[in-house]
Design a protein around this motif. Structure first.
Motif: not given
Length: 561
Positions: A41-45, A52-58, A177-178
């Motif tokens: 898994y490569t998770i960019r987040i 309370r929002t998550v922005f993901g690029d997995t 993780v940014t």
């Protein structure tokens, strides 16, 4: 001395119960079918904390388990997908979202020697998995910064990244993780880099974990912390505490290295990873969580270390989470019915750490507390579940009765140790951890190594203690017949038996007999029926008889008549 056993009740029914179980229903298969094996898994987040929002690029890289894979179903709860593509292409894939799932139609059929990498871009306001905590102040003093942290167990990972969210599937991971500049990110594995954005407002932390692990161990913690660093050989040890609370580093974590040494010595297995972090967070629903290489702990629990009379509880918590590096993160239960293989051993190791640090009596004290906790629970909640949890299909109740999985589990592992003996027990543990290194296990895997090293058949032990419920309750009538010089015991098991609780437990019950003028001696009463009598020849009336003098069976209640 001669030991003569007289069975008062030896009906065919009881013989069948002992030999073949006690009417247990067939055990359900809790393993989850798979058509592919996730490799990485490569998770960019990144995040919008106020919303309370998550922005993901997995990206999920997987291999088919057989030729002809054309569709992939992953777990995904309340993720709003912007695009799903192959990782090396901008061409969008067709997908269908159903409650808790996303099903992707691939561009063609794939063979089992091929790797498919699917990229997901999405956002979410997760109800589970990722937790947002606001800054806390006490007047002008910051108690803790705002935080964002994860909790994956049992199946919360898919609330923030698409995944095969089940413990049997293990994959390597990396996270980008940014976060806002000034915040730290603690994650699994090695910190590869910290990259500041061009505008200087944010920093991206890149973590990589190159040993396969299940999704429930994937984690990050974001906050502002004071770091306390040490080393155990070449293994980095870092504790993350709130600024100004450094006294906790000594009070809560000073024995970390000693505990790691104890686990290595007894299991014969070196600590399996390259670092070990311990981080406190606010509003955590558990005492601690063994996220691989990066344990998360409740600040409220760790704070108890500043109180002398509660410091021992914190030591148990620290030891418990360390134990999971061997039992859970090295070898992992294959399905949730087998959760006891993680938690019972971690609870047992709390007592073992106490034994090594403070002596045998403190070990027995801890085992006794666990046994008593379970027996109290069992009196209040009839047949909650066995250690092998046949109610595990309902994930929501996995941790509803911790007195079973944890407290009973720890006491049962102690009884297994007593049954096979120390030498065979620790040899079996070593074999278990070596044979299934970074793999998935079920109870039969444990039975096999224990039988191999001890030479004993242990199906009876696991049938009643792991697959069965409750515990034995004995009414004992004891007397000495001066005419024939015989010590007599009439023993009745009074627990209420059913399809999961034995009418008659099998109990190799040791007794210690003290006779005036003689050294105390040991005998064993082989109990295996609902009602039995035992006679022991003794020329002199004993001054005392002690049942289970070495506390080999703490999960047992005895009543003298």
């Amino acid at each position: 001395m001669n030991l003569k056993r007289i069975a008062l009740l030896s009906t065919l029914l009881l013989w069948l119960i002992i030999q073949f179980g006690f009417g247990q229903s067939p055990r359900a298969d809790f393993n989850r079918p798979q058509t592919f094996d996730v490799q990485h898994y490569t998770i960019r987040i990144s995040f919008d904390h106020p919303k309370r929002t998550v922005f993901g690029d997995t990206t999920v890289a997987l291999k088919p388990l057989s030729d002809g894979l054309r569709t992939v179903e992953l777990d995904a709860r309340d993720l709003k997908f912007e695009a799903i593509t192959l990782d090396n292409s901008d061409a969008k894939l067709t997908y269908r979202v159903t409650p808790g799932k996303v099903t992707i139609s691939l561009d063609r059929e794939y063979k089992k020697d091929e790797t498919v990498a699917i990229r997901f871009k999405y956002s979410a306001k997760p109800k589970k998995g990722v937790y947002f905590v606001d800054e806390k102040r006490d007047k002008d003093r910051v108690v803790h910064s705002s935080q964002i942290w994860t909790q994956g167990e049992p199946d919360e990972a898919h609330h923030w990244f698409p995944s095969f969210d089940f413990p049997s599937d293990k994959a390597t991971t990396e996270k980008f993780v940014t976060v806002e500049k000034g915040f730290q990110v603690i994650g699994n594995g090695s910190l590869v880099s910290e990259s500041e954005s061009a505008d200087g407002k944010s920093v991206t932390f890149h973590y990589k974990m190159d040993i396969p692990h299940p999704t429930y161990l994937v984690s990050f913690v974001i906050g502002k912390y004071e770091k306390f660093q040490d080393k155990f050989r070449d293994i980095k040890l870092t504790n993350y505490l709130y600024p100004g609370t450094g006294v906790l580093n000594q009070n809560a974590y000073s024995k970390t290295k000693q505990m790691l040494e104890i686990h290595e010595k007894l299991t014969g297995i070196k600590y399996p990873f390259n670092k070990y972090d311990q981080t406190v967070v606010a509003d955590f629903q558990f005492g601690g969580m063994e996220n691989i290489t990066a344990t998360t702990m409740a600040d409220s629990e760790i704070a108890y270390a500043n109180l002398d009379f509660l410091r021992g509880n914190v030591e148990d918590l620290v030891a418990h989470e360390i134990a999971h590096s061997w039992f859970g993160n090295n070898v992992t239960m294959k399905n949730w019915a087998e959760l006891w293989l993680n938690e019972a051993f971690a609870t047992f190791m709390e007592a073992v750490v106490r034994e090594e640090m403070y002596g045998r009596q403190d070990y027995f004290r801890k085992i006794g507390i666990d046994a008593e906790s379970f027996m109290t629970h069992d009196a209040a909640v009839r047949n909650s579940h066995a250690l092998f949890n046949q109610k595990a299909a309902d994930i929501s109740i996995l941790f509803k009765w911790p007195a079973v999985t944890y407290n009973k589990g720890g006491a049962v592992v102690h009884m297994l140790r007593a049954q096979v003996g120390d030498d065979a027990f620790w040899k079996a543990i070593n074999l278990y951890l070596k044979r299934h290194r970074f793999g998935s296990v079920e109870t039969p895997d444990l039975i096999k190594v224990m039988e191999e090293t001890s030479g004993q058949k242990l199906d009876w032990f696991f049938d009643q203690w792991v697959y069965g419920t409750s515990y034995p309750k004995l009414t004992i009538k004891q007397g000495y017949d001066d005419k024939v010089k015989v010590l007599r015991f009439d023993i009745t098991q009074t627990q209420r038996g059913d399809k999961l609780t034995p009418q008659a437990f099998r109990l190799p019950l040791e007794i210690e007999i003290t006779t005036p003028g003689e050294r105390p001696r040991r005998e064993t009463l082989e109990i295996n029926a609902r009602k039995q009598s035992f006679e022991i020849a003794d020329p002199t009336k004993p001054s005392s008889v002690t049942f289970d003098p070495d506390t080999k069976i703490p999960l047992m209640a005895t009543k003298m008549n």
